[in-house]
Scaffold this active site. Structure first.
Site, PDB file in Angstrom:
ATOM      1  N   HIS A 181       1.082  -1.224   0.257  1.00  0.00           N
ATOM      2  CA  HIS A 181       0.045  -0.063   0.077  1.00  0.00           C
ATOM      3  C   HIS A 181       0.844   1.395   0.189  1.00  0.00           C
ATOM      4  O   HIS A 181       2.014   1.189   0.819  1.00  0.00           O
ATOM      5  CB  HIS A 181      -0.772  -0.006   1.276  1.00  0.00           C
ATOM      6  CG  HIS A 181      -2.016   1.020   1.204  1.00  0.00           C
ATOM      7  ND1 HIS A 181      -1.904   2.292   1.199  1.00  0.00           N
ATOM      8  CD2 HIS A 181      -3.472   0.880   0.945  1.00  0.00           C
ATOM      9  CE1 HIS A 181      -2.952   2.954   1.247  1.00  0.00           C
ATOM     10  NE2 HIS A 181      -4.015   1.887   0.893  1.00  0.00           N
ATOM     11  N   ARG A 207      -6.806  10.542   0.092  1.00  0.00           N
ATOM     12  CA  ARG A 207      -6.464  11.158  -1.282  1.00  0.00           C
ATOM     13  C   ARG A 207      -7.692  11.321  -2.211  1.00  0.00           C
ATOM     14  O   ARG A 207      -8.060  12.226  -2.945  1.00  0.00           O
ATOM     15  CB  ARG A 207      -5.471   9.982  -1.975  1.00  0.00           C
ATOM     16  CG  ARG A 207      -4.178  10.205  -1.424  1.00  0.00           C
ATOM     17  CD  ARG A 207      -3.082   9.250  -2.114  1.00  0.00           C
ATOM     18  NE  ARG A 207      -3.150   7.800  -1.466  1.00  0.00           N
ATOM     19  CZ  ARG A 207      -3.275   6.590  -1.886  1.00  0.00           C
ATOM     20  NH1 ARG A 207      -3.396   6.435  -3.394  1.00  0.00           N
ATOM     21  NH2 ARG A 207      -3.519   5.571  -1.325  1.00  0.00           N
TER      22      ARG A 207
END
Ligand SMILES: Cc1cc2nc3c(=O)[nH]c(=O)nc-3n(C[C@H](O)[C@H](O)[C@H](O)COP(=O)(O)OP(=O)(O)OC[C@H]3O[C@@H](n4cnc5c(N)ncnc54)[C@H](O)[C@@H]3O)c2cc1C
Ligand SMILES: *[C@@H]1O[C@H](CO)[C@@H](O)[C@H](O)[C@H]1NC(C)=O
Ligand SMILES: *[C@@H]1O[C@H](CO)[C@@H](O)[C@H](O)[C@H]1NC(C)=O
Length: 507
Positions: free
Chosen positions: A281, A304
């Site tokens: 990740h 994000r």
């Protein structure tokens, strides 16, 4: 080898108390079986309890209520196969009867996804009314609740509460399975586990004079059909991970540190597949007060998605922040790496949220702020290079133009304006680095959640009698890359199947 007692009503034995185990336990108990759940940790929940984005379902009532009317299991299936990549393309050549049937596993996963969501909502009472679009999905189909409780914790506690009402269910914590019992024909008959006496560490005088008696541990043998729901090996940095992906040795992880259960299962013949497919990740938080810890808290993708951007050590953007996980991770690892600290391999990337993104993620940010992982700063107090980047990005968002440089197409809730007008506004910043997050590989299994082994002549894969598996411990479903939200889903779908099948076998 062991001889099973000739008992008509054997219990179903479940190894691991994450979501896959709890889903299996629920179905097995409902089918009338006695269930013994063995958990090595002091508390139930595994990595499942930490899941923060949600669980996938295609064609659910909650999608319809949110105006998403065009999702189908077929679309979900296509997204999954696209994300799974190369492993699926090579399937046909390998499918000479001796490979697992990946497509049929994906069919089962995606076709059962809506009913998995409705089961959790209607029968277990979990709030899953909010849907979001994660990377790689054509539509919004990842479900979570509207409140502050993250989805993993909501689902795990909901299931535990239901199970505690069932007299057939018995949870043993601090109970580590060390051996799988097989009979002369290779059929699984039960397990051996080591039970640490709970509270044995406190309140008891240490017995230094007698080494033999020091560990307050007891060995127990239990007989019955066995379901392995013992999770992946992303937290097994120096064991399975170092063995299958030596290049990732030293990367921190979002998983709790514990040995992977795969060796134990391979010991009774289980075929291991895709073991080198490991998901990194791109964003785990580096805690400034414990920067060199190998364990990191995940900086959820949603930060994000809702508007956050990523900055290099020079304060520049360097990637489309909504690209696939592997692409972003690779971009970060291509940046200059600061000196390795205490054997931990990590980078120096800043995640920055503008006031719009801060508002949209307020539910999560409270926790990250409390943990000291992010801090608020006025724009005027940022590094000049960062201010310049922020201004350029704000201008891009305001202009409605395309992000020609990195190809970002959606900007979440970003609303910061460029120039002097933003200097007194507050943004939120934290340091992030790539982390080992999920292991796609694991034991081969089929649509009935039966663990598979290679037939003795080296040919086809056949079920190991008496052994089932579900959740992250299994391999094959995700190919090279898992879609976000599909792991909790596989726990529910195949956990439930395993529970029903093992309960039937216990009769
Ligand atoms: C921070 C974080 C966020 C995530 N967010 C999401 C998300 O939003 N959506 C999503 O789909 N997925 C998410 N994932 C992935 C997902 O949570 C896991 O893949 C999934 O929960 C695995 O469930 P499981 O039941 O297979 O294993 P786990 O939940 O890991 O449980 C396995 C259990 O088995 C026990 N165990 C292991 N070996 C033994 C043994 N020998 N004897 C006894 N017990 C044993 C372990 O102690 C553990 O409690 C996330 C993962 C992390 C770490
Ligand atoms: C689904 O519908 C939405 C509008 O509701 C549209 O934007 C999107 O492109 C559609 N997706 C697919 C895969 O059909
Ligand atoms: C999924 O892929 C198949 C095969 O490429 C295609 O025929 C089908 O139309 C696709 N389904 C959707 C909903 O996009």
């Amino acid at each position: 080898m062991a001889t099973a007692p000739p008992d008509a009503s054997r219990p179903v034995i479940i190894v691991g108390s994450g979501l896959a185990g709890l889903a299996a336990a629920h179905e097995a108990a409902k089918a009338g079986a006695t269930v013994h759940m063995l958990e090595r940790g002091p508390k139930p929940g595994g990595n499942s309890i930490k899941a923060s984005s949600g669980i996938n379902g295609a064609g659910t009532q909650f999608q319809r209520a949110s105006g998403i009317l065009n999702d189908t299991s077929d679309l979900f299936r296509n997204d999954t196969i696209r994300s799974a990549g190369f492993r699926f393309q090579t399937r046909k050549e390998a499918a000479t009867g001796n490979d697992i049937d990946r497509e049929s596993l994906v069919d089962t996963l995606t076709k059962s996804s809506a009913s998995a969501i409705h089961w959790l909502a209607d029968e277990i009472g979990v709030d899953l009314t909010v849907v979001a679009a994660l990377g790689g999905h054509s539509v919004a189909r990842t479900h979570r609740g509207a409140g502050k409780t993250p989805p993993g914790a909501a689902i795990v506690t909901g299931l535990l509460q239901k199970l505690e009402q069932r007299p057939e269910f018995k949870l043993h914590t601090s109970a580590r399975v060390t051996q799988i019992h097989v009979d002369g024909e290779g059929r699984v008959r039960g397990v051996r586990y080591v039970q640490k006496s709970e509270g044995g560490r406190e309140g008891q005088q240490p017995r230094r004079e007698n080494q033999e008696e020091e560990p307050k541990e007891e060995q127990v043998d239990l007989y019955g059909p066995v379901i392995f729901t013992a999770g992946g090996f992303a937290g097994d940095a120096h064991g399975q991970l170092a063995r299958y992906r030596p290049d990732l040795a030293g990367l921190p992880s979002t998983n709790e540190a514990r040995p992977g259960p795969h060796g134990l299962m391979a010991g009774v013949g289980a075929e291991l597949i895709d073991m080198d497919s490991v998901q990194v990740h791109p964003t785990g938080f580096v805690d400034p007060s414990d920067a060199n810890s190998p364990y990191k808290i995940l900086a959820a993708e949603m930060l994000r998605g809702e508007g956050g951007i990523l900055l290099s050590p020079q304060g520049r953007r360097f990637v489309n922040e909504l690209e696939r996980r592997d692409v972003i991770s690779e971009a970060i690892m291509g940046l200059p790496q600061p000196a390795t600290e205490q054997g931990i391999k990590q980078w120096d990337v800043t995640l920055l949220l503008d006031p719009g993104a801060i508002d949209a993620t307020a539910g999560h940010l409270g926790f990250y702020t409390f943990k000291g992982l992010v801090e608020k700063k006025k724009v005027k107090d940022l590094d000049p290079a960062v201010i310049e980047t922020v201004d350029r990005y704000a201008e891009l968002v305001a202009s409605g133009r395309d992000d020609d440089e990195f190809g970002r197409r959606t900007f979440g809730h970003w609303r910061l304006v460029p120039g002097e007008a933003n200097r007194e506004e507050e943004v939120c910043v934290g340091r992030v680095t790539p982390v080992v997050h999920f292991t796609m590989g694991g034991v081969a299994f089929d649509n009935k959640a039966r663990v598979l082994r290679r037939a003795s002549d080296g040919g086809a894969l056949v079920p190991v009698s008496g052994l089932w598996a579900a959740g992250e411990v299994t391999g094959g479903l995700h190919g090279d890359n898992r879609l976000g939200g599909s792991s909790l889903l596989e726990c529910v779908v195949f956990g439930r199947v395993a529970g029903r099948e093992a309960a039937e076998a216990a009769k």
